[in-house]
Design an enzyme around this catalytic site. Structure first.
Site, PDB file in Angstrom:
ATOM      1  N   SER A 150      39.553  51.590  40.912  1.00  0.00           N
ATOM      2  CA  SER A 150      40.598  52.567  41.201  1.00  0.00           C
ATOM      3  C   SER A 150      40.992  53.328  39.928  1.00  0.00           C
ATOM      4  CB  SER A 150      41.798  51.861  41.832  1.00  0.00           C
ATOM      5  OG  SER A 150      42.700  52.798  42.393  1.00  0.00           O
ATOM      6  N   GLU A 245      38.000  55.331  52.934  1.00  0.00           N
ATOM      7  CA  GLU A 245      39.087  55.534  51.970  1.00  0.00           C
ATOM      8  C   GLU A 245      39.249  57.012  51.625  1.00  0.00           C
ATOM      9  OE1 GLU A 245      38.550  54.391  47.835  1.00  0.00           O
ATOM     10  OE2 GLU A 245      36.594  53.532  48.357  1.00  0.00           O
ATOM     11  N   HIS A 275      39.770  51.019  50.290  1.00  0.00           N
ATOM     12  CA  HIS A 275      39.866  51.144  48.841  1.00  0.00           C
ATOM     13  C   HIS A 275      39.845  49.773  48.153  1.00  0.00           C
ATOM     14  CE1 HIS A 275      40.857  53.298  45.185  1.00  0.00           C
ATOM     15  NE2 HIS A 275      41.920  52.547  44.970  1.00  0.00           N
TER      16      HIS A 275
END
Length: 304
Positions: A150, A245, A275
């Site tokens: 991320s 996502e 995610h």
């Protein structure tokens, strides 16, 4: 990659159920819950040794194998959390898995400074310092593999861009889980997966639209949004993402651009996944497959 498993579907729907709650769900999506998270002290498994390292501006944790440590490569882990969440126990578990699937590589995980107290460029400064710390500890740049999920994935790309701009040697490889590489949220998946994403979907009030890290800077600056940067000379990359996502475009865009600029890239999109689904660890087939793929990446990059 294939069809979503029954367990993967169940976990995805459970996440959606929790995040759709008006109170708790909003706190998860905005990152508020992450900011205030209080966890029990992590118990380091007996097969590992963990050293805590205090630097003037941030702290780090160095996890190594007690049984069969490798001395030829090391992993620098940059955690996720939207640049507003500090390190948590899940990333200590990630470090253990990285050590296992790499057959003994040590893992340096940094608890870099986060917004709003420390906006950009604090996280990048800390990543650069941690990379330098490994160099001073005796590791050559090519022996360092940077892994991030991320925001940590975006930070890993920004780190490489910074090192290249400073005419410094780059790491030997990059592992990117759902990298947050476009803080302008301009990719097509931000709309296409708006109703499908169980973590960030169905609202604009989420941390992927939060400007606390960006501050007064232009979100298109490559050190903030590496999507808009230059990838010439980058090391081999493994990029993993989930098909539902909202940040999927970040992975696809980075992979496309890097390949066009001569970088060796493997992009794996896992069907029906959300995610950073790799946090499922060994609980569902997709996360198991993802960690096995990471193990194969280590074999290819290191030639062992």
């Amino acid at each position: 990659m294939g069809e979503v498993s029954v367990m993967g579907r169940v976990i995805r729907e459970m996440i959606a159920h929790v995040t759709n709650d008006n109170l708790i769900g909003r706190k998860i999506k905005t990152g508020e819950l992450r900011k205030k998270l209080v966890e029990p002290k992590w118990r380091c498994p007996d097969c590992f040794y963990m050293e805590e390292i205090e630097l003037p501006r941030f702290r780090m944790e160095y996890l190594s194998s007690r049984e069969a440590p490798r001395n030829d490569y090391v992993i620098l882990q940059l955690h996720g959390g939207g640049y507003i969440g500090a390190m948590r126990n899940a990333y200590r578990s990630f470090a253990g898995l990285y050590c296992e699937v790499s057959k003994g590589m040590s893992v340096l995980t940094i608890d870099y400074r986060v917004a709003p107290e420390d906006p950009y460029p604090a996280a990048l400064e800390d990543a650069v310092e941690a990379f330098g710390w490994l160099k001073e500890a005796g590791w050559h740049s090519r022996q360092i593999i940077v892994a991030g999920d991320s925001a940590g994935g975006g930070l890993a790309l920004a780190l490489c861009m910074y090192l290249k701009d400073q005419n410094r040697r780059l790491p030997g490889g990059l592992i990117l889980m759902s990298p947050w590489a476009d803080l302008t949220a301009s990719g097509p998946s931000y709309e296409d997966n708006y109703e499908r994403d169980p973590l960030f979907g169905n609202t604009r009030d989420s941390l992927i639209y939060n400007r606390e890290y960006i501050g007064c800077h232009n979100p298109k600056e490559p050190y903030i949004s590496p999507m808009f940067g230059d990838y010439w000379g980058f090391p081999p990359m493994l990029i993993q993402a989930g098909s539902v996502e909202m940040l999927l475009s970040d992975s696809v865009g980075v992979a496309y651009k890097a390949k066009k600029q001569g970088v060796k890239v493997r992009l794996s999109i896992y069907e029906g996944m959300f995610h950073v689904f790799q946090m499922g660890m060994m609980m569902m087939p997709e996360s198991k497959d993802a960690w096995r793929e990471i193990g194969r990446y280590f074999e290819v990059v290191t030639g062992t």
